[in-house]
Scaffold this motif. Structure first.
Motif, PDB file in Angstrom:
ATOM      1  N   SER A   1      -6.340   4.204   8.037  1.00  0.00           N
ATOM      2  CA  SER A   1      -6.106   2.576   7.227  1.00  0.00           C
ATOM      3  C   SER A   1      -4.850   2.218   6.823  1.00  0.00           C
ATOM      4  O   SER A   1      -4.088   0.604   6.239  1.00  0.00           O
TER       5      SER A   1
ATOM      6  N   ARG B   1      -8.399  -2.068   3.450  1.00  0.00           N
ATOM      7  CA  ARG B   1      -8.990  -2.318   5.102  1.00  0.00           C
ATOM      8  C   ARG B   1      -9.421  -0.988   5.360  1.00  0.00           C
ATOM      9  O   ARG B   1      -8.647   0.522   6.490  1.00  0.00           O
TER      10      ARG B   1
ATOM     11  N   PHE C   1       0.430  -0.877   0.366  1.00  0.00           N
ATOM     12  CA  PHE C   1       0.224   0.417   0.060  1.00  0.00           C
ATOM     13  C   PHE C   1       0.729   1.302   0.064  1.00  0.00           C
ATOM     14  O   PHE C   1       1.674   1.090   0.410  1.00  0.00           O
TER      15      PHE C   1
ATOM     16  N   THR D   1      -4.955   5.104   3.747  1.00  0.00           N
ATOM     17  CA  THR D   1      -4.419   5.158   1.966  1.00  0.00           C
ATOM     18  C   THR D   1      -4.609   5.183   0.659  1.00  0.00           C
ATOM     19  O   THR D   1      -6.228   5.932   0.338  1.00  0.00           O
TER      20      THR D   1
ATOM     21  N   HIS E   1      -4.004  -1.196   7.140  1.00  0.00           N
ATOM     22  CA  HIS E   1      -3.053  -2.280   6.814  1.00  0.00           C
ATOM     23  C   HIS E   1      -1.693  -2.730   7.180  1.00  0.00           C
ATOM     24  O   HIS E   1      -1.256  -4.301   6.650  1.00  0.00           O
TER      25      HIS E   1
ATOM     26  N   LEU F   1      -3.749   0.110  -2.805  1.00  0.00           N
ATOM     27  CA  LEU F   1      -3.922  -1.204  -1.978  1.00  0.00           C
ATOM     28  C   LEU F   1      -3.619  -1.665  -3.100  1.00  0.00           C
ATOM     29  O   LEU F   1      -4.637  -1.782  -4.099  1.00  0.00           O
TER      30      LEU F   1
END
Length: 196
Positions: free
Chosen positions: A152, A147, A124, A133, A156, A136
């Motif tokens: 996040s 996630r 990510f 994020t 992740h 991903l």
């Protein structure tokens, strides 16, 4: 290159619900949300190694608009964003990645470089603040396991995804707030709510 023919999933809530923290930043909120998404989709489609972009949405206006930009559409029939992305990713044959719909400054070369940096790993890219994020990438043949949401990036990382920290300022600049929007406009992009 990460892998040839990556399918990039771009989730987008119904326009009336999307980007609530940006309300009031432009005269027409839904036009602004669409402008962000159009710019993101166009940049992703232009990135080397990306075979197609699928917008994951249940909004018919957004679906029609983004088809016009060259994207495909996957129905959002999930309980939430992460469930919708899991379902969409499970239906994709081949390499898959997820990208938020609010990266209007994205340069295609930066996305291509980040996909290459994943190197076949689940990985990510954190946002400019290092908390959220902005990309991903699933490992080949493995679930995406998104996630997204508050914190996040850490979420992740806890699931074993590799944190990629390349010099990708336009990839890392998502637009969540009026201040984020001002940065992008300061770069000479998205001058009005209806322009992308």
């Amino acid at each position: 290159m990460y892998a040839p023919g990556v399918t990039v999933l771009v989730p987008l809530k119904p326009l009336a619900e999307a980007k609530s923290r940006l309300r009031g930043a432009a005269p027409d909120h839904e036009d602004l949300v669409l402008a962000l998404a159009r710019a993101t989709v166009r940049a992703a489609l232009a990135a080397a190694g990306v075979a197609r972009v699928l917008v994951v949405t249940r909004d018919p206006v957004a679906a029609a608009e983004l088809r016009g930009c060259g994207a495909g559409v996957a129905a959002d029939d999930g309980r939430d964003l992460n469930d919708a992305l899991r379902r969409a990713a499970a239906a994709v044959a081949g390499p898959v990645a997820a990208l938020p719909a609010d990266l209007p400054a994205l340069r295609p070369a930066e996305l291509a470089q980040a996909l290459a940096a994943a190197g076949g790993r689940r990985a990510f890219v954190p946002d400019a603040d290092g908390v959220g994020t902005v990309l991903l990438v699933a490992a080949p043949g493995r679930p995406l396991d998104p996630r997204f949401g508050a914190g996040s990036a850490a979420a992740h990382e806890r699931t074993g995804a590799a944190r990629l920290t390349g010099d990708w300022p336009t990839l890392r600049r998502d637009v969540d707030t009026a201040d984020d929007l001002a940065v992008v406009r300061g770069w000479g992009l998205l001058r009005t709510g209806a322009t992308a």
